[in-house]
Design a protein around this motif. Structure first.
Motif, PDB file in Angstrom:
ATOM      1  N   ASP C 852       0.835  -1.196   0.000  1.00 39.07           N
ATOM      2  CA  ASP C 852       0.000   0.000   0.000  1.00 39.07           C
ATOM      3  C   ASP C 852       0.876   1.255   0.000  1.00 39.07           C
ATOM      4  N   GLY C 853       0.598   2.160  -0.914  1.00 39.36           N
ATOM      5  CA  GLY C 853       1.347   3.417  -0.963  1.00 39.36           C
ATOM      6  C   GLY C 853       2.539   3.396  -1.914  1.00 39.36           C
ATOM      7  N   ARG C 868       0.388   6.247  -7.323  1.00 43.01           N
ATOM      8  CA  ARG C 868       0.520   5.475  -6.098  1.00 43.01           C
ATOM      9  C   ARG C 868      -0.566   4.428  -6.009  1.00 43.01           C
ATOM     10  N   HIS C 870      -3.109   1.812  -3.987  1.00 42.00           N
ATOM     11  CA  HIS C 870      -3.842   1.565  -2.750  1.00 42.00           C
ATOM     12  C   HIS C 870      -4.430   0.171  -2.843  1.00 42.00           C
TER      13      HIS C 870
END
Lengths: 70, 507, 919, 143
Positions: C852-853, C868, C870
């Motif tokens: 994540d990220g 990015r 998620h």
């Protein structure tokens, strides 16, 4: 990506969406759609494709073009 | 084999009945039955022994007494210092008219055989033989009024629910008995739970409900446990479930536990709480009978009300209505507590005087000092001085005297009581337990405490007494529910009957 | 006008005729059954003091200020919770209630800051008003008692402050959040005197579930919840009622100004679409209109590599006209065209297409609706005869089963979503057809009965299977079909074929057959079943087929022509419906009439005094193709950022670069302006006068809050270009444009600014048969006469996942941002969404080593970008999702040239991609 | 408290009561019984499981006095302060209990033991006729 293919792709796609019809009806439907919604610039380029041997064109499209032209 | 009875009621347990029972159980010749309590709490733990002459009582029995008592039990020894005689002949019990509490203390609360052997299910069988409307009519004819405090005729409420279109309907038992000085509901839940189940099942049949809830306050863990066990047993016996007593009627019952909110004894707050929400009061209308639990037609009655239904159906409305006076028909289960020598349950027809209850039954104060005041009807009830003790225990008479019978709790105070402190406590209690929805209760109760503090501190006492009276008027007339609306009752009665207590405390 | 204060009747209206006669202080009034005494009094002209009551919320009964006396009844009931009874006589002012009300106010004020004079709500505070109304003269409790005066303020929200010391615990905010918005982000924490408003679980507003719709601010009777702009600028002094320029819901707002400065946008209670509700965009995100990025001067440059040069309007307009004519002279009349915008007013759009048809002399006009809802126009026209949704928004309140297909209303159409959620909380059942688990599938107090989590691109297979179940299980509304429709037998024979059964298509759609059957039964069996859909339907290679498929299903189940049913597009932009209505498509004149229709053409030729071509013009993608081919060389782009919003951006930029003249009219130097030769500054909606038409065909007035910052109206600029090109066009006011529209468009016959100002809004068709408009269409018969069943064969898209591009990308919108973000990115809304994010399933992330990220590379066969990641279990495996709000992401770099077979609407929703960690 | 523990408790409680109507209170009781309190970290989990908002759950948890939000560090003794117990010396008992070092004295209003006050409740068991010395004795015996 060639722009010639653009008309070919669009026309074939219309034909594909009439495939459930008997061929005569499909030809009429494709011809009607192209006639009603396509600009003359697009139509002329489609005719040019047909005239150049119709390579890659759905036979229904070819017949539809014949029908529109007459 | 000798059968001895040691109550499992939590009041009896609170003074050691478990230990007594355990000690007795060590004797293989004794069969220890954990019965409900007879409601004579000054005698608890009250050990009863089955003898040919009836049940003989000893009490209060401390665990340390058991060794001495045990050998004597089989013979029903009369010489033991704790011997009290044949329990049913004790004047305290013999003088009562036990209708709802007829089985209380007699049976093992979780014995289905005991229940049936002592008249259980007769009312339900009778109800199932009749139409829904007939059952409602019977309850209406009995004159049964809600025992939770408001005294609303049960039959009228049921009729409203019955008249709603068919569909999902509920029966909810309000077992959130939060009033100080009351414990009758708890005793039913712990001491005769099948009676409540039967009463709720009759109510469900009468109005066309298939689902019922018993909302029990969390301060009553024994009641929760007993009620749950009783429901499981009732299901196993076919008293609840898809085919109640073999009929085509389906009904099931669930226990829900409160979480420390007095206000959830108010019926609409209880419904909110049952729905899993904050227990705030709903404005009425709509009334719960039409839009109740989850917005569906709902019977909401208190424990005693529903517990009284089986006997009405069993013996007939007339039989029940013959008891009592005027519009208060049947019996009321009075609960005597506080600073009293003989505290407990007195079930009798409406109409006995307060004095008889406090002096004859109660025997005066525990401390031996003079009685100065009683509070009748819970924390929202009036404080009455000795001069008012000839009031008959009956809804209308109490209302006329600016007091209320409420749930039938009577708390006795001796002459050391500070009535300004009690008035302050009434406001403090309201502030502590207010749901916070309406302004008079939410803010008013806090201001009430402050104003009383100023009065007793001698700050402009006349102005502040006038302000207190205005506040009481505002809370009475302006509050959303009875919590804010009735808090002024103890306050005003304290001011009216015990004005000297509100004089300045400044040296 | 001065500050507009709508009357507040205290409790919501009750349906039904006025039949109960009551008397309020001796004044007779007749009201509907169930009406509160408070509302009856207000209708009789008697104001009863109140604080917790407002007619947007159900009666609550907590403040106890509205007590009254009723003859023959004991006590002092609260008028808000007491319904009227026949013959009731109410006294609202008696010594008793006066004393009680003063007592209540005394309690309130004993726990309230005494800072009225310096308070931001001074003059707009109901508590202050009520203190006056009840004649409060003293607070005998003093101010030293227990209180909340030290409570800490929460200023976390960028748009409003929460000042709990001023709170009176009326719960209006909490109730508004639940009842109106349906988010339930607020609660009362604690109880009794400790009761206090809490966002989330005792969190700050920003950390809580709050979606910043503003309903709580709107509901607050004090300064507890207050717009920051009011705190900074002070109380507004006048209002202008206008229409939001964000999504297709078309909310009415009161723009409230202080002098010439806009202080706040307040949702208008009389707004037919929103009925006083709003979302974070319309309510708060108007700051872009005064953003310094705005360009206010016309600019010109020879080549796109040159610097911009600010010029006069005359020079700019002259340049456009001259160069357009030069292109036509050199390359033929068809070498130029225009793209109009669904964000502009009907009047502006109308003049753009008029300029193209009359001044340019061709039909080369298209609108951005091409890339969103053109299949709606096509499909609904084919089946029902009208290119518009069938219902008004209010209709959803009568639906028993709601089907949401390819739409995410809580993000895209939040104000309508709130209305829908209210109905769902009342018990309507919900079917969601979407690859993603959107919020509607399961969010507080809402849960879909069925979520058909289909593979992107298989809509038609799903809708055919639903219809198959209806037809083969005897669920067809035979009466409706027989009386109202044609072509049923042929269609039914087609749809009943085994290949359309849920079992047969399970492998294609990924939807379990039993779920599909259950959903079909639920919809077909409902008394009222309503379909709502969005771009997840249209932006596919079979978009038009799907629209017709839904229309077939609705007709077969008799779900048309009354409240609670219908086939309803949720339009993306504020004026998608309007721009289509106005003849922005190259094949249609205003009112959806084909250019080949001689009779229609004649009407316009006569009016405009110019011949109109019968040949349809170029669609947007055709324009790009023609540009690259060299035959299309001049383009006027009106308020649209095609270089960000259109698919296959490489192709778009190639086309733009190839042109001789690109004219951009916009607020900002957008992405398209990078390829422009002339930049014409546009006006924000706050500067416009005209109309927008929302998704329910509601024509709303847009009224200017301020003068155009560029000095010219957009319609004026267009007219001046046409005039400079030798075709004079001029109007003195946009109302004249609407008059022209009405004069030539049968569905608009009765529409005028005058009528709109009188009625507030009108839903077309509006004509002598329906002088106040038509909320629900096709009531007795379809626009085309009989509803037409169209055979809808499922033709899979050519876009297939492959070993190289194994995932399917689908795109969408989020609540806080709008479209390409040109507006919302220039507001505080960036606090919620600073960048576009790629959502992907944990499994797809795991196998790619993505956490994540992480910054990831997203590539399709036409392009790639980075953004990015998620990780989210909202996604099914094999499908990834992103928004396209930020130009830096350029999500459309990867979308392809595939498009709807009938309308060329791009297939945004299906792109085969690969995702990997960016290196 | 570890989040895994909280998650497990929430999951178990929800599983037990999922079919209950309006299950939040039973679930909260179950979580409370399992963890001794309702930790803040349980709120979003409960909200998600029961399809409520966090605010909904928070509002309910904070309304009911039974639900502690932190684990009690000392043994909880609930002392009845209602009128019937006040009449027999509850105030003195409260004062005496306040002097005991190892307990957390909490007020409660009525345990239904009004004829045998003053009353206290410890670990779910009610004790009657309690004064300072008896309270100490009970605490000893039941430790």
């Amino acid at each position: 990506m060639s722009h010639v293919i653009s008309e070919q792709r669009m026309a074939n796609q219309i034909a594909a969406n009439q495939r459930h019809l008997p061929e005569a009806d499909a030809v009429a439907a494709v011809a009607g759609h192209i006639d009603r919604f396509w600009n003359s610039f697009l139509r002329s380029r489609l005719y040019a494709l047909v005239d150049a041997g119709a390579a890659g064109l759905d036979p229904v499209v070819v017949k539809a073009v014949e029908r529109i032209r007459t | 084999m000798t059968t001895v009875y040691v109550p499992r009621d939590s009041a009896a347990r609170s003074v050691g009945s478990d230990e007594v029972a355990a000690a007795l159980a060590q004797d293989p010749a004794l069969r220890v039955v954990r019965n409900g309590s007879r409601g004579m709490f000054w005698l608890e733990p009250l050990v009863e022994v089955e003898t040919p002459a009836g049940r003989i009582g000893y009490g209060p029995v401390a665990p340390s007494d058991v060794d001495g008592l045990r050998p004597l039990l089989a013979t029903g020894d009369v010489t033991h210092p704790l011997y009290v005689g044949r329990v049913e002949e004790l004047p305290w019990l013999a003088g009562q008219q036990r209708v709802t509490f007829a089985r209380m203390g007699v049976t093992d609360p979780l014995s289905t055989q005991d229940y049936v052997a002592h008249g259980g299910l007769v009312g339900l069988r009778a109800a199932l033989r009749r139409t829904q409307a007939e059952v409602v009519a019977e309850v209406t004819a009995s004159g049964l009024r809600g025992r939770g405090g408001a005294g609303f005729p049960a039959g009228v409420k049921w009729k409203t629910v019955l008249d709603c279109p068919e569909g999902l309907k509920f029966v909810c038992c309000n077992a959130d008995e939060g009033d100080s000085g009351t414990f009758a509901d708890r005793m039913v839940l712990e001491g005769d739970p099948f009676m409540l189940i039967e009463g709720m099942t009759i109510a469900a049949w009468a109005v066309g409900a298939r689902e019922g809830y018993v909302y029990i306050r969390s301060e009553y863990p024994d009641a929760v446990q007993t009620m749950r066990a009783a429901i499981d047993l009732a299901r196993a016996e076919g008293w609840l479930g898809e085919r109640v007593l073999g009929s085509a009627f389906a009904f099931d019952l669930h226990v829900r536990v409160g979480a420390g909110a007095y206000i959830c004894g108010e019926e609409t707050s209880m419904l909110e709480s049952l729905e899993g929400k904050r227990g705030t009061v709903r404005a009425k209308p709509p009334i719960p009978a039409i839009e109740g639990l989850f917005g569906r037609p709902t019977v909401v009655n208190n424990v005693l009300t529903l517990a009284t239904v089986p006997v009405i159906l069993a013996d007939g409305a007339e039989h029940y209505a013959a008891l009592g006076m005027d519009r208060s028909r049947g019996t009321q289960v009075f609960q005597l507590g506080g600073n009293v020598k003989r505290g407990g349950i007195v079930e009798t027809a409406f109409g006995m005087t307060l004095r008889e209850l406090v002096e004859s039954y109660g025997g005066g104060t525990l401390t031996g000092r003079p009685v100065r005041a009683v509070q009748a009807g819970g924390p929202l009830g009036a404080y009455l001085p000795e001069s008012r003790f000839d009031l008959p225990l009956e809804y209308e008479a109490f209302a006329a005297a600016g007091a209320m019978l409420g749930h039938g709790g009577v708390v006795v105070f001796d002459d050391t009581v500070d009535m300004a402190a009690m008035a302050r406590f009434a406001m403090e209690f309201c502030a502590e337990e207010s749901c916070g929805k309406c302004t008079p209760c939410r803010v008013g109760a806090v201001r009430g405490v402050e104003v009383i503090d100023r009065i007793v501190a001698g700050e402009r006492p006349d102005e502040n007494l006038a302000l207190l009276e205005d506040l009481c008027e505002l809370m009475t007339d302006g509050s959303l529910c009875a919590m804010g609306g009735l808090t002024p009752m103890p306050v005003r009665s304290a001011v009216a009957f015990f004005p000297d207590d509100f004089l300045s405390r400044k040296p | 006008m001065s500050l507009l204060k709508e009357p507040d009747y205290g409790t919501p209206p009750k349906p039904g005729p006025a039949v109960v006669d009551v008397e309020i202080d001796g004044l007779p009034v007749t009201v509907a059954e169930g009406t509160s005494v408070m509302r009856a009094a207000a209708l009789a002209g008697v104001d009863i003091p109140k604080l917790c009551a407002t007619d947007r919320l159900d009666a609550f009964g907590s403040c106890r200020l509205c007590v009254v006396e009723i003859d023959g009844r004991r006590g002092t009931p609260a008028s808000c919770t007491t319904p009227v009874a026949p013959g009731m006589s109410v006294r609202t002012q008696t010594p008793k209630v006066a004393k009680l009300r003063q007592g209540v106010m005394e309690l309130y004020i004993s726990d309230h800051p005494l800072d009225c004079l310096t308070c931001s709500a001074n003059g707009d505070c109901e508590l202050q008003d009520m203190a006056g109304a009840v004649g409060l003269r003293q607070v005998r409790y003093g101010y030293q008692g227990q209180n909340h005066l030290d409570a800490t303020a929460d200023r976390s929200n960028p748009y409003f402050d929460f000042e709990p010391s001023k709170c009176i615990a009326c719960s209006r905010c909490v109730r508004a959040c639940g009842e109106i918005q349906g988010t339930f982000a607020l609660t009362i924490e604690g109880r009794g005197f400790d009761s206090k408003v809490s966002a989330g679980a005792g969190e700050s507003f920003m950390d809580s579930e709050c979606v910043s719709c503003g309903a709580c601010v709107q509901a607050c009777p004090t300064a507890t919840l207050q717009e920051k702009t009011v705190l900074q600028l002070g109380m507004p002094t006048r209002s202008v009622v206008t229409t939001c320029a964000y999504c297709g819901v078309g909310c009415s707002f009161k723009a409230e100004l202080r002098g010439t400065e806009l202080v706040r946008m307040v949702p208008h209670k009389d707004g037919g679409a929103n009925e006083g509700h709003s979302c974070v965009k319309g309510r708060f995100a108007f700051g872009y209109a005064t953003h310094p990025d705005r360009r206010l001067k016309p600019m010109v440059r020879e080549r796109i590599t040159d610097e911009w040069r600010e010029v006069s309007w005359e020079e700019a307009i002259g340049t456009v006209a001259r160069r357009m004519r030069e292109i036509q002279a050199a390359h033929g009349p068809d070498a130029i065209g225009a793209i109009s915008s669904s964000r502009c007013t009907n009047e502006e759009v109308f003049v753009v297409q008029k300029m193209v048809r009359a001044a340019f002399g061709n039909n080369n006009v298209d609108t951005c609706a091409r890339v969103c809802h053109s299949p709606t126009g096509y499909g609904l026209k084919q089946t029902f005869g009208e290119s518009a949704g069938t219902q008004d928004f209010r209709s959803v309140a009568a639906a028993d089963v709601i089907v949401v297909i390819g739409a995410n209303p809580t993000d895209g159409h939040p104000v309508f979503a709130s209305r829908m959620k209210k109905r769902l909380r009342e018990g309507a059942r919900l079917i969601v057809i979407d690859p993603r688990r959107i919020d509607l599938v399961r969010s507080p107090h809402i849960e879909a009965a069925h979520h058909l989590q289909l593979r992107p691109g298989t809509n038609v297979a799903v809708v055919n299977a639903l219809a198959h179940v209806a037809v083969t299980e005897g669920l067809v509304d035979k009466g409706f079909v027989a009386d109202r429709c044609e072509g049923f037998a042929e269609w039914a024979a087609f749809i009943a074929r085994p290949e359309h059964s849920p079992e047969a298509v399970e492998g294609i759609t990924g939807v379990p057959a039993d779920e599909l059957r259950a959903a079909a039964r639920l919809y077909a069996g409902a008394p009222n079943g309503a379909i709502y859909y969005g771009l997840g339907v249209t932006e596919h290679s079979q978009g038009s087929t799907m629209v017709m498929g839904m229309a077939n299903l609705a007709m077969a189940c008799g779900n048309l022509g009354r409240d609670g049913v219908g086939v309803n597009p949720l339009r993306g932009q504020n004026n998608v419906q309007g721009s289509c209505d106005m003849g922005s498509f190259p094949h249609e004149l205003p009112g959806y009439r084909h250019v080949s229709d001689d009779a229609v053409r004649t009407v316009f030729e006569k009016l405009w005094d110019r011949p109109i071509l019968a040949d349809p013009g170029l669609r947007i993608p055709n324009m790009f193709d023609a540009a690259v081919a060299g035959s299309f060389r001049g383009l006027f782009v009106h308020g649209e950022d095609i270089a960000q919003s259109d698919p296959n951006l490489q192709h778009v930029t190639a086309a733009l670069t190839a042109m001789d003249l690109v004219v951009v009219q916009d607020l900002f130097l957008n992405e398209t302006a990078k390829f422009a030769h002339v930049f014409l500054p546009g006006a924000s909606f706050l500067e416009k006068d005209g109309t927008f038409t929302n998704a329910e065909r509601r024509i709303n007035r847009v009224r200017a809050v301020m003068k155009p910052k560029s000095g010219k109206h957009e319609w004026q600029i267009v007219c001046e270009i046409a005039t400079a090109m030798g075709y004079p066009m001029s109007y003195t006011h946009p109302s004249e444009i609407m008059d022209e529209i009405a004069s030539v468009t049968p569905t608009f016959t009765g529409v005028s600014f005058e009528l709109l100002d009188k009625l507030g809004s009108v839903q077309w068709p509006c004509n002598p048969q329906a002088p106040e408009g038509t909320p629900v269409m096709h009531v007795d018969e379809f626009t085309r006469g009989k509803g037409k069943f169209v055979v809808t064969a499922y033709v899979p898209t050519d876009e297939r996942s492959t070993r190289k591009f194994p995932l399917i990308l689908t795109t969408g919108r989020i609540l806080s941002q709008y479209n390409v973000g040109a507006q919302t990115r220039r507001t505080e809304n960036v606090a919620w969404h600073r960048e576009d994010i790629l959502e992907l399933h944990p499994h797809d992330a795991e196998v790619r080593g993505i956490t994540d990220g992480d910054t990831v590379r997203l590539a399709s066969r036409v392009g790639q970008t980075t953004l990015r990641a998620h990780i989210s279990d909202r996604m099914p495996t094999g499908v990834v999702y992103t928004t396209f709000h930020h130009p830096v992401t350029g999500a459309n770099v990867v979308t392809t040239e595939n498009s709807d077979w009938a309308t060329n609407c791009p297939e945004y929703k299906v792109t085969a991609v690969q995702v990997g960690l960016a290196i | 408290m570890r989040i895994e523990e909280v998650e497990a408790a929430v999951r178990k409680a929800v599983a037990e009561h999922r079919d209950d109507r309006g299950p939040l209170l039973p679930v909260l009781h179950a979580v409370h019984a399992a963890l001794g309190h309702v930790p803040e970290s349980a709120i979003p989990l409960l909200a998600r499981e029961l399809n409520l908002s966090r605010a909904d759950v928070h509002g309910v948890v904070t309304f009911y006095h039974d639900f502690r939000r932190t684990a009690p560090e000392r043994r909880v003794v609930r002392i009845c302060r209602a009128e019937a117990c006040q009449a027999v010396g509850a105030a003195a008992l409260v004062e005496q209990a306040g002097a005991l070092p190892d307990i957390l004295a909490e007020q409660v209003f009525c345990l239904g033991n009004c004829a045998l006050g003053p009353s206290v409740q410890i670990d779910g068991k009610t004790h009657g006729r309690v004064d300072g010395p008896r309270l100490r004795a009970i605490l000893e015996e039941t430790r």
